[in-house]
Design an enzyme around this catalytic site. Structure first.
Site, PDB file in Angstrom:
ATOM      1  N   HIS A   1      -7.332  -5.804  -0.574  1.00  0.00           N
ATOM      2  CA  HIS A   1      -6.442  -4.773  -0.356  1.00  0.00           C
ATOM      3  C   HIS A   1      -5.346  -5.533   0.726  1.00  0.00           C
ATOM      4  O   HIS A   1      -3.973  -5.545   0.691  1.00  0.00           O
ATOM      5  CB  HIS A   1      -6.780  -3.495   0.338  1.00  0.00           C
ATOM      6  CG  HIS A   1      -5.535  -2.356   0.286  1.00  0.00           C
ATOM      7  ND1 HIS A   1      -5.066  -1.983  -0.677  1.00  0.00           N
ATOM      8  CD2 HIS A   1      -5.113  -1.838   1.483  1.00  0.00           C
ATOM      9  CE1 HIS A   1      -4.163  -0.981  -0.373  1.00  0.00           C
ATOM     10  NE2 HIS A   1      -3.972  -1.095   1.077  1.00  0.00           N
TER      11      HIS A   1
ATOM     12  N   ASP B   1      -9.624  -5.386  -4.870  1.00  0.00           N
ATOM     13  CA  ASP B   1      -9.185  -4.332  -3.965  1.00  0.00           C
ATOM     14  C   ASP B   1      -9.982  -2.837  -3.890  1.00  0.00           C
ATOM     15  O   ASP B   1     -10.020  -2.366  -4.832  1.00  0.00           O
ATOM     16  CB  ASP B   1      -7.557  -3.798  -4.214  1.00  0.00           C
ATOM     17  CG  ASP B   1      -6.821  -3.177  -3.217  1.00  0.00           C
ATOM     18  OD1 ASP B   1      -7.679  -2.365  -2.528  1.00  0.00           O
ATOM     19  OD2 ASP B   1      -5.774  -3.152  -2.994  1.00  0.00           O
TER      20      ASP B   1
ATOM     21  N   SER C   1       0.763  -1.313   0.140  1.00  0.00           N
ATOM     22  CA  SER C   1      -0.066  -0.001  -0.046  1.00  0.00           C
ATOM     23  C   SER C   1       0.931   1.280   0.013  1.00  0.00           C
ATOM     24  O   SER C   1       1.658   1.519  -1.004  1.00  0.00           O
ATOM     25  CB  SER C   1      -0.953  -0.188   1.189  1.00  0.00           C
ATOM     26  OG  SER C   1      -2.106   0.932   1.195  1.00  0.00           O
TER      27      SER C   1
END
Length: 276
Positions: A256, A227, A97
């Site tokens: 995610h 995601d 991320s």
């Protein structure tokens, strides 16, 4: 505790496990978490004989709760100071991320020989926010909503995110783990509210296009097709095209937070890339 103090006086906490002469793997966590988010991967690779390292980004976890410097250039400068202090060479850098953005910028700027390979998992590059140049991005209003929710009640916001979209626990039939939700909340609440507020701009508005173009090492791009935080259409395939030496792996139905929810698959693919 292991820590370094950066040039601006910020203390950066880090974990460093395994033989010092083993191949180092450096893990970069997402917002608003800490090095603890990599516990599964660090144990997996430690037991495979690697040296594993993870730090708490400034303003996160056990590092200084900075109210300035919460931007991608400073995050990257901190990583440069950490890798210099540990004298890491030929390292594999893995980012999830926001940490994927940090890896991209670091790999583009690192001294020769420091980085052998890079991995971007559910990562924010090339750029998240919608603009004329990035029409497929998320509207600025989405990130304004994050900031408003954090400022109003960070504690509640940090329950809502992992309970819903981060791990896909809002999907029908999802196997919800209260422990995973609680651990996300615990990590988030360890950090500083101001730093986390600023980091929303850093992860959503930083343009990593030139960083991706500059990376010279083999890079694995991994992304879940479900995601809900960093939608795949405007991230992983675009990053893979910008990279000189990329491998793109996508995962149907994965969320995610797939390094946690689907650790066995992610770890196996990471190991294959690192050994390959």
């Amino acid at each position: 505790m292991n820590s370094i103090t950066t040039k601006d006086g910020t203390r950066i906490f880090f974990k460093d496990w395994g033989p010092k002469d083993a191949t180092p793997i450096v893990f970069h966590h997402g917002w608003p978490l800490s090095a603890d988010d990599w516990d599964n991967q660090m144990m997996f690779f430690l037991l495979k004989g690697y040296r594993v390292i993870a730090h708490d980004r400034r303003g996160h976890g056990r590092s200084t709760q900075t109210w300035v410097g919460n931007d991608m250039d400073t995050y990257t400068a901190d990583v440069i100071e950490l890798t210099d202090a540990l004298d890491l060479k030929g390292a594999i850098h893995v980012g999830h991320s926001t940490g994927g953005g940090e890896v991209a910028r670091y790999a583009a700027r690192a001294k020769p020989g420091r980085v052998a390979k890079a991995v971007l998992i559910s990562a924010v590059p090339p750029i998240m926010v919608k603009s004329q140049k990035n029409p497929g991005g998320l509207p600025l209003e989405v990130f304004d909503g994050f900031r408003s929710a954090l400022a109003a009640s960070r504690a509640q916001f940090y329950v809502d995110v992992p309970s819903g979209p981060f791990y896909g626990f809002n999907r029908p039939g999802a196997k919800v783990s209260q422990g995973v939700i609680d651990n996300w909340w615990r990590q988030g609440m360890m950090g500083g509210a101001k730093a986390h507020y600023d980091c929303i701009k850093a992860f959503s508005e930083t343009d990593f296009t030139e960083d991706l173009k500059a990376i010279q090492v083999p890079t694995l791009v991994m992304h879940g097709e479900d995601d809900q935080i960093v939608p795949i259409a405007d991230s992983a395939p675009l990053s893979a095209k910008l990279l000189k030496h990329s491998t793109l792996k996508t995962y149907p139905g994965f969320p995610h937070g797939m390094p946690t929810t689907n650790a066995d698959q992610i770890n196996a693919d990471l190991l294959a890339f690192i050994r390959g």
